[in-house]
Each structure stands twice: as C-alpha cells, then as structure tokens.
Scaffold this active site. Structure first.
Site, PDB file in Angstrom:
ATOM      1  NE  ARG A  54    -105.104  -4.425 -12.488  1.00  0.00           N
ATOM      2  CZ  ARG A  54    -105.264  -3.146 -12.163  1.00  0.00           C
ATOM      3  NH1 ARG A  54    -104.725  -2.671 -11.061  1.00  0.00           N
ATOM      4  NH2 ARG A  54    -105.949  -2.324 -12.928  1.00  0.00           N
ATOM      5  CE1 TYR A 107     -87.678 -22.786  -9.852  1.00  0.00           C
ATOM      6  CE2 TYR A 107     -88.557 -20.582  -9.597  1.00  0.00           C
ATOM      7  CZ  TYR A 107     -88.377 -21.716 -10.360  1.00  0.00           C
ATOM      8  OH  TYR A 107     -88.890 -21.769 -11.620  1.00  0.00           O
ATOM      9  CG  ASP A 180     -90.453 -20.855  -1.543  1.00  0.00           C
ATOM     10  OD1 ASP A 180     -91.332 -21.722  -1.396  1.00  0.00           O
ATOM     11  OD2 ASP A 180     -90.000 -20.535  -2.662  1.00  0.00           O
ATOM     12  CE  LYS A 205     -93.332 -25.313  -9.145  1.00  0.00           C
ATOM     13  NZ  LYS A 205     -92.264 -24.621  -8.441  1.00  0.00           N
TER      14      LYS A 205
END
Ligand SMILES: *Cc1c(COP(=O)(O)O)cnc(C)c1O
Length: 390
Positions: A54, A107, A180, A205
């Site tokens: 983590r 988005y 972004d 993507k």
C-alpha cells in the site's frame, strides 16, 4: 531518449537473477526486511525501499517511474483508477474552507467528486469555461487552492490553453494547476512543460490501451507526490495492484504507434462524419472548424483518437446507431485498440442534470466515439451503414 524509444525503454527494470527480458512481476503484498533497524528506517522513508504494497511496490514503481519520465515529472504515483488519482491529487491539495475552480466540461465522475463529495467536507467550488482564461482569473478567490482543467475535455473535446491558464495561476502563490490529460496521453502533450503543477491520467485508457486494466496515475514534483502517497494514498487505500501495473507497462510500449494510428484514423472518421447529412455537428479538435483547433495545434503533437457527434434525430437515432454497429462496440471507456461508441448524456455524464449538460453542448443526440487502430475504411463503412438506418 526520444519519445518512441522512451515509451519502450524508459525505466525498464533489469532482473539481476534470471535476466528476464520483460520486467519481473512483483506480486507481493509485503517485503521481508533485513533487520529491526532497517525496518524502522524504511517505515519512516517509504520512498527509499519497499515495506508494504500500500506504500509502494516494485512493479507499481516501474510504472510510476515510466510515467514520470514521459511526463517530465520528478515523481509519479500509481493508483487503482483514474478517479482514485483525481481524488488523491485534489484532496491532498485541499482542506475544509478551501475553494476549487474547475472546468464546465469534465469527466462526469470528476464532476460528481467536486460537486457532491468535496462540498460535504467543506470545499467550495466554482465552475468556469476554462477555455476563457479571463473567467478563470475572475473565479480565483483568496481561499482558492486548485484550478482543475481537463484538456481535451470529455466529451466535447474543448481544448484549454494550459500555458495561458498556468500564467494566471502562477500569479497566485498558493494555487496549484491540476490537468487531467487522459485524452492526450503523454504522447500528445506534456502539461507540466506548459506550466501545470500536477498532471493526472486515467491509465485505464490510452496508457494501457487494451481495455484490460483499471488504473490511474498522478505526476508532479517529488514534494507533491510524496504527500499524495503519505498520508493520502496510505489512508484512502486506492492502491494499484502490481499485476495491473505490470500490464500497463507492457501496454505503454506500444503507446507511440497506437497514438499515431488513433490520430490518423480519427481524422479520417471526423472528416467523413463532418460531411454526412445525418450528422448535425462533429466535435474533433483536428477539424479546422473546431472552436479550439488553433490551441490544439499549438499545444498538442496530434489531435487524438476521441470525438463526439450530434446525430440528427436525437435519442431515437442514437439508439438505432448504437444497436446496429458491428465493428464499433457499445461500451463506455476509451483509448483501447478497438473502437467504442457510447452515449455521453446517459453514460459518462449521467451525474450532470440535463440542463447542466445542454449548457455545455452535451446534447441528448450525442454519441462519443473512441477511434481504435483498426482500418479506417472498416470504421467508416460501419458508421455509414448504421447512419443509413436512421
Ligand atoms: C475515464 C476517465 C477518468 C476516470 O478514470 P477511471 O480509470 O475510470 O477511474 C477521468 N478522466 C477522464 C478524462 C476519463 O476519461
């Protein structure tokens, strides 16, 4: 290294034991530490070794270093999804009482984060057309900490002038510009070189490109990334799985050739749709008629593989098109080797109201196309056939 070489070779891990040609996959949740003192030291300095996945993992780290290299960033942080990256990046820069300015076309789930989640933690927001730099300047308040821009914007492909926005943001000492850049990928633009402070990607993507992984990444200064990692990712826990990171690293090796073909095919499809009698309007930054075509030409190395189109006949026409495509698949997401078609109002942007959508040209009869790397002739024939049915 130049770009085509870098996507393949940058930060490739050398396997000292067996000499694996492909970087080894370190699928381990924890790491055996040599002794007590080293365990204490590494726990306080997780950027200097691996303790627990983590906090950091070698396969995730290879992906992070590769993205940092391609984005010309000091450091990067991999996360379980693009939204994980956007949440960690923005929450690490904001606290209760602060203010974020963000674009009116972003988005849909980012829109939900900024309008539904962050306000419940006391973060105020203003929505502006980020292609209007003066509007950003007017929206910045004494408590503004983040200006958030998505360019190219999902789904209308508006292009924001990153350098012009960065020049405004830099006049305010405590404000950071977050971009972004998912639709561009590092192959087509580098927001940090244009003055942005932080770049985020949905690695689901174009970076991965094959539609088999959900992932995100933040690239920025070491100071900002260290803080995103500890305590933000440490506590939010949106951790990228090592196998997913390993898959993206393999996918990224073809980023350059994929992006070239995405751009080439998208231009052909956009030109075809632009002339088609059943199409009201095409949104593709490569078309000279696109309102922000000139900015795209200036700041990007190509116009990308994404576009939207308004079909005459509204939702009924959209239904016919989406139910009958054969080469395109009816699916959300984007940036894969194969072509996808989705209905932005009901899929990627369902979090906005109809009124909010109409105000920014996300109309009911609009489809978004993710143009793949197939033969453009087959993509055009598929669209031509279904448009004849509406
Ligand atoms: C898909 C997408 C996201 C969210 O990424 P996930 O990996 O789905 O969480 C963020 N921004 C843009 C522009 C996107 O297209």
């Amino acid at each position: 290294m130049k770009l085509n070489t870098a996507v393949i070779h940058a930060e490739q891990v050398v396997d000292p034991i067996h000499g694996c040609h492909v970087s080894p996959l370190y699928q381990s949740s924890t790491f055996i530490l040599p002794n007590f003192d080293e365990a204490v030291r590494l726990n306080q300095n997780v950027d200097q070794g691996f303790v627990y996945s983590r906090f950091g993992n070698p396969s995730v780290n290879e992906f992070e270093r590769k993205v940092a290299s391609l984005e010309h960033a000091e450091s990067a942080l991999g996360l379980a999804s693009g939204l994980g990256a956007i949440t960690v990046a923005t929450m690490s820069l904001l606290k209760s009482g602060d203010h974020i300015v963000f674009g009116d076309v972003i988005y849909g789930c980012s829109f939900a984060l900024f309008t539904k989640i962050l306000p419940s933690f006391g973060v105020e927001y203003s929505i502006v057309d980020t292609t209007d730099v003066a509007a950003i300047e007017r929206a910045i308040k004494p408590n503004t900490k983040v200006v958030y821009v998505e360019t190219p914007a999902n789904p209308t492909l508006k292009i924001t002038d990153i350098r012009a926005v960065a020049d405004v943001v830099k006049q305010h000492k405590d404000v950071k510009l977050v971009v972004d850049s998912t639709f561009a990928s590092p192959y087509l633009q580098n927001p940090l070189d244009l003055g942005a402070d932080v770049v985020v990607h949905s690695a689901t993507k174009f970076l991965n490109g094959h539609g088999n992984v959900t992932a995100g990444v933040i690239a920025s200064s070491k100071e900002i990334i260290d803080r995103c990692r500890m305590p933000f990712l440490q506590c939010f826990g949106a951790v990228l799985d090592p196998f997913a990171a390993w898959q993206i690293v393999q996918g990224m090796k073809t980023l350059a050739v994929r992006m070239e073909r995405h751009c080439e095919n998208a231009m052909k499809v956009a030109e075809f749709l632009d002339k088609h009698p059943k199409i009201e309007r095409v949104y593709y930054p490569g078309l000279a008629t696109h309102p922000t075509h000139e900015i795209a030409k200036k700041q990007m190395r190509g116009f990308g593989g994404m576009m939207s189109a308004d079909i005459k006949g509204g939702v009924d026409a959209v239904r016919t098109v989406m139910n009958n495509v054969k080469v395109f698949s009816l699916a959300t997401s984007l940036g894969n080797v194969d072509s996808l078609i989705q209905h932005s109002p009901s899929m990627s942007h369902f979090d906005m109201t109809e009124e909010e959508r109409n105000a920014v040209s996300i109309f009911a009869g609009q489809v978004r196309l993710s143009i793949g790397i197939e033969d453009a002739e087959d993509l055009i024939a598929d669209l031509d056939r279904v448009l004849a049915m509406v």
